[in-house]
Scaffold this motif. Sequence first.
Motif, mmCIF file in Angstrom:
data_model
loop_
_atom_site.group_PDB
_atom_site.id
_atom_site.type_symbol
_atom_site.label_atom_id
_atom_site.label_comp_id
_atom_site.label_asym_id
_atom_site.label_seq_id
_atom_site.Cartn_x
_atom_site.Cartn_y
_atom_site.Cartn_z
ATOM 1 N N UNK A 31 0.796 -1.241 0.000
ATOM 2 C CA UNK A 31 0.000 0.000 0.000
ATOM 3 C C UNK A 31 0.826 1.288 0.000
ATOM 4 N N UNK A 32 2.083 1.224 -0.388
ATOM 5 C CA UNK A 32 2.849 2.472 -0.517
ATOM 6 C C UNK A 32 2.595 3.054 -1.903
ATOM 7 N N UNK A 69 -5.624 -3.702 -5.470
ATOM 8 C CA UNK A 69 -5.660 -4.169 -4.084
ATOM 9 C C UNK A 69 -4.761 -5.399 -3.934
ATOM 10 N N UNK A 70 -4.615 -5.815 -2.640
ATOM 11 C CA UNK A 70 -3.594 -6.806 -2.269
ATOM 12 C C UNK A 70 -3.684 -8.152 -2.985
ATOM 13 N N UNK A 71 -4.789 -8.863 -2.789
ATOM 14 C CA UNK A 71 -4.826 -10.270 -3.193
ATOM 15 C C UNK A 71 -4.713 -10.452 -4.711
ATOM 16 N N UNK A 90 -10.412 -9.705 -6.982
ATOM 17 C CA UNK A 90 -10.718 -8.690 -5.969
ATOM 18 C C UNK A 90 -10.316 -9.334 -4.651
ATOM 19 N N UNK A 91 -10.332 -8.577 -3.554
ATOM 20 C CA UNK A 91 -9.977 -9.215 -2.286
ATOM 21 C C UNK A 91 -11.035 -10.244 -1.894
ATOM 22 N N UNK A 92 -12.313 -9.912 -2.144
ATOM 23 C CA UNK A 92 -13.397 -10.847 -1.849
ATOM 24 C C UNK A 92 -13.964 -11.391 -3.166
ATOM 25 N N UNK A 93 -14.905 -12.345 -3.070
ATOM 26 C CA UNK A 93 -15.552 -12.867 -4.278
ATOM 27 C C UNK A 93 -16.955 -13.300 -3.898
ATOM 28 N N UNK A 125 -1.802 -14.183 1.423
ATOM 29 C CA UNK A 125 -3.105 -13.707 0.952
ATOM 30 C C UNK A 125 -3.736 -14.505 -0.173
ATOM 31 N N UNK A 126 -3.162 -15.675 -0.510
ATOM 32 C CA UNK A 126 -3.729 -16.458 -1.619
ATOM 33 C C UNK A 126 -4.163 -17.852 -1.181
ATOM 34 N N UNK A 127 -4.364 -18.014 0.112
ATOM 35 C CA UNK A 127 -4.837 -19.309 0.594
ATOM 36 C C UNK A 127 -4.449 -19.507 2.041
ATOM 37 N N UNK A 128 -5.450 -19.763 2.883
ATOM 38 C CA UNK A 128 -5.202 -19.977 4.305
ATOM 39 C C UNK A 128 -4.871 -21.445 4.569
#
Length: 444
Positions: A31-32, A69-71, A90-93, A125-128
Amino acid sequence: MMMRTLLISLLALCASLDARPTNLVFIMIDDAGVGDFGCYGGEHIPTPNVDRMAAEGMRFTNDYSGSAVCAPTRCVLMTGKHPGHGVRRANQSLKGLLPLPDSDFTVAESLKEAGYATGGFGKWGLGNPGTPGVPEKQGFDLFYGYYDQVHAHDYYPDHLIRNSEKVPLPGNTGGKQETYTHTLIAEETFKFIREHKDEPFFVYACWTPPHGKYVIPDASAFDKKPWTQMVKNYAAMVALMDHDTGRLLDLLKELGIEKDTLVIFTSDNGPNPPFVKPLDSAGGLRGVKRDLHEGGIRAPFVAWWPGTVKAGSESDLLCGHLDWFATCAEIAGSKPPELKDGISLLPELTGKGELSKREAMYWEIYEGPGPFQQAVRMGDWKGYRQGTKDTLTLFDLSKDPAEKDDVASEHPDVVKRIEAIMKREHVPSPNYKALEGPKRRKKK
Ligand SMILES: [Ca+2]
């Protein structure tokens, strides 16, 4: 004389046979904005190390994040697929957090197959844990830090994760804040480099500051600035990322492997709104994180590879995080990405060989200023719309880098080409709903 020439050729041959594969280090902070760095015109936060890296390497002036965004940025980086092809857009889906599936082939898998030691440090951020998306199932020998992107908001959590196992942080239990996670994450990054100095390695330093909660043990360097404490903390977090980037470069020199290592420094997406005014974090560009206007996706991108990348050089090549996989595959001689969305930057970095042609770059995202945004960069043109049936807005970035003046009505041919690219590159996904979108604007 003939003997001498022969001897020199033989020596050159031996040297090239002897040359070790190039190590690959990708530092991506979180986020910089492009305007946070001195070498990109930033005036508020001292970034002597990233500036030094640019002075000793190559600064890219037309580099883009994988997404806003991040993911999805991380998904683009790992798979080499743009967001109209990737799983994470997107971060969510519609189905919640989407892990990378087994079937996605990652840059880490490609490099591991080629004999690289592979380590990731920071935010995945691509899988817990428990999903096929975990880094150790996606090509990483070691991943240390945060798997979950919300976990990564906290710099004093009671645990981090190492290869899906919880690592307790007793200094942070019961409300204590004794262990700042980035300190540990940086140490693990450097430890991995030391341990693997004699073999080829890929280090993915996906360091988390200046994202999430704006907290840092010491922001006193900015005490006298006329900013809120949050802005001071953010500035100190950027400064810490700069400092640790310098430590990483110094470590490579200390180990004597700096000429065998390509290091990239970048950020995953544009800045957050509170930092645009006091720090000019978006560098005067339109939009912030989540927006496919330039401020959301234009990224700092500095390449450092002493002896190979010319010191103090600059590139205005249209490129991005999308190109990292193809670049690594060419450098390592490893299996390239599944899709040819990205190009290898190696010819640009070395001045040797021929760059692949690129007509345009494409983005889509299902959050931000509209529920669905699409953007295309083609030459100096930037096309942007919200919704597949929205009127395209068109900007000539050579005259209007801040996207203030919509010139779509003057260039119907360009509009048609860009709309065709958007249609072609957007492959519908069952995980997201691409809205047709409103007809927001009246034609001029
Ligand atoms: Ca981010």
